[in-house]
Design an enzyme around this catalytic site. Sequence first.
Site, mmCIF file in Angstrom:
data_model
loop_
_atom_site.group_PDB
_atom_site.id
_atom_site.type_symbol
_atom_site.label_atom_id
_atom_site.label_comp_id
_atom_site.label_asym_id
_atom_site.label_seq_id
_atom_site.Cartn_x
_atom_site.Cartn_y
_atom_site.Cartn_z
ATOM 1 N N ARG B 72 -26.810 -35.268 10.381
ATOM 2 C CA ARG B 72 -26.435 -34.241 10.847
ATOM 3 C C ARG B 72 -25.126 -33.673 10.127
ATOM 4 N NH1 ARG B 72 -21.688 -35.187 13.132
ATOM 5 N NH2 ARG B 72 -21.664 -37.040 14.492
ATOM 6 N N GLY B 73 -24.494 -32.336 10.201
ATOM 7 C CA GLY B 73 -23.592 -32.004 9.850
ATOM 8 C C GLY B 73 -22.217 -32.626 10.488
ATOM 9 N N HIS B 79 -19.033 -40.595 21.580
ATOM 10 C CA HIS B 79 -19.783 -40.380 22.881
ATOM 11 C C HIS B 79 -19.758 -41.601 23.765
ATOM 12 C CE1 HIS B 79 -21.600 -37.477 20.048
ATOM 13 N NE2 HIS B 79 -22.175 -38.540 19.350
ATOM 14 N N GLY B 152 -26.623 -30.890 17.602
ATOM 15 C CA GLY B 152 -25.975 -29.721 18.290
ATOM 16 C C GLY B 152 -24.447 -29.742 18.422
ATOM 17 N N CYS B 170 -13.797 -35.149 14.181
ATOM 18 C CA CYS B 170 -14.319 -34.218 13.003
ATOM 19 C C CYS B 170 -13.495 -34.809 11.719
ATOM 20 C CB CYS B 170 -13.948 -32.890 13.382
ATOM 21 S SG CYS B 170 -14.418 -32.488 15.042
#
Lengths: 101, 212
Positions: B72-73, B79, B152, B170
């Site tokens: 993914r990006g 999590h 997502g 990030c």
Amino acid sequence: MCNIGKDSPFRDEVKVSLGQLAAEPGEAVVTSWYFSEGDSVPGGADLLEVVTDKASFDVAAPCAGRLTKIMATIGTKIKHSDVVAIICPFQEAGPDRGECR
Amino acid sequence: MRVRDLGLIEFQEAEDFQLCYMKGRLPGDAGDMLIMAEHPPVVTLGRIADASTVPGLCSFEQQGISVIKVARGGKTTFHSPGQLLLYPSIDLKARAKDISLYIDLLEITIEKSLRELGVNAARISGTRGVWVGMKKIAFTGVSVKRWLTLHGAAVNINNELDMFRNIHPCGDPGIKVTSARQELGVLLDMSIVKDVFARRFAEDIDIHYGGH
């Protein structure tokens, strides 16, 4: 680049860029190629994967043809207007040989 | 808009579910679905994240927490239970072929849902994600294949935040994180939270991203 002659199966070359996609602004990085130079590519097939800051997405071949030149190798940072590949489209339409879109 | 809550499920099982659902979709069908989940502790690295974004790798290894690369990006996030994962499976061809607009939609939905729950969330111009003040509360990272979306967003609701100290969220060591629980001082009922997000997403996708 397509070496078009009267007997050539190819028409004018087609430049592939991210400009066909509306995507995240800024730079993208090429992370995968699903075909190699010289390969025959079906129209609409996934050609390469690029990743922006928040999205990864596949870029599809705009038409069937031969992938004659990869302009951006894996790891290359590109802008949306950059040409990443050249495809020489097949002359004849047929299965997987649709017109360029 | 269909909604499927996978509950507490391993990250890779949830990814398999998304891939199976995507492969089973027919071109042009109306099978858009919002998949929701929570995950046991796991660190995920996006396609362009590297190990330098996990300076506390030893801490994760000592606790048996996996660090996995994901197609993914986005870069690195953590999590754990109490964090809400939103994994929409959307056919962008049927709406708008615009990935940036799609990420905007995710962020708008998250911002509005959190505000409905009483959290003073906002988007910040020029950055991605959703914020409370200067602390990040939600993270986006999507994948698009044949204009079908995967992955997502992750929204910190009730989850513990301590382990975020061992990553650069990030990919940015300067980012501080928060959660709805931390902002409101109470545990939220996840079933109510999921209902709010599902309703908002179904509304917002037609308002902000074009209806079928």
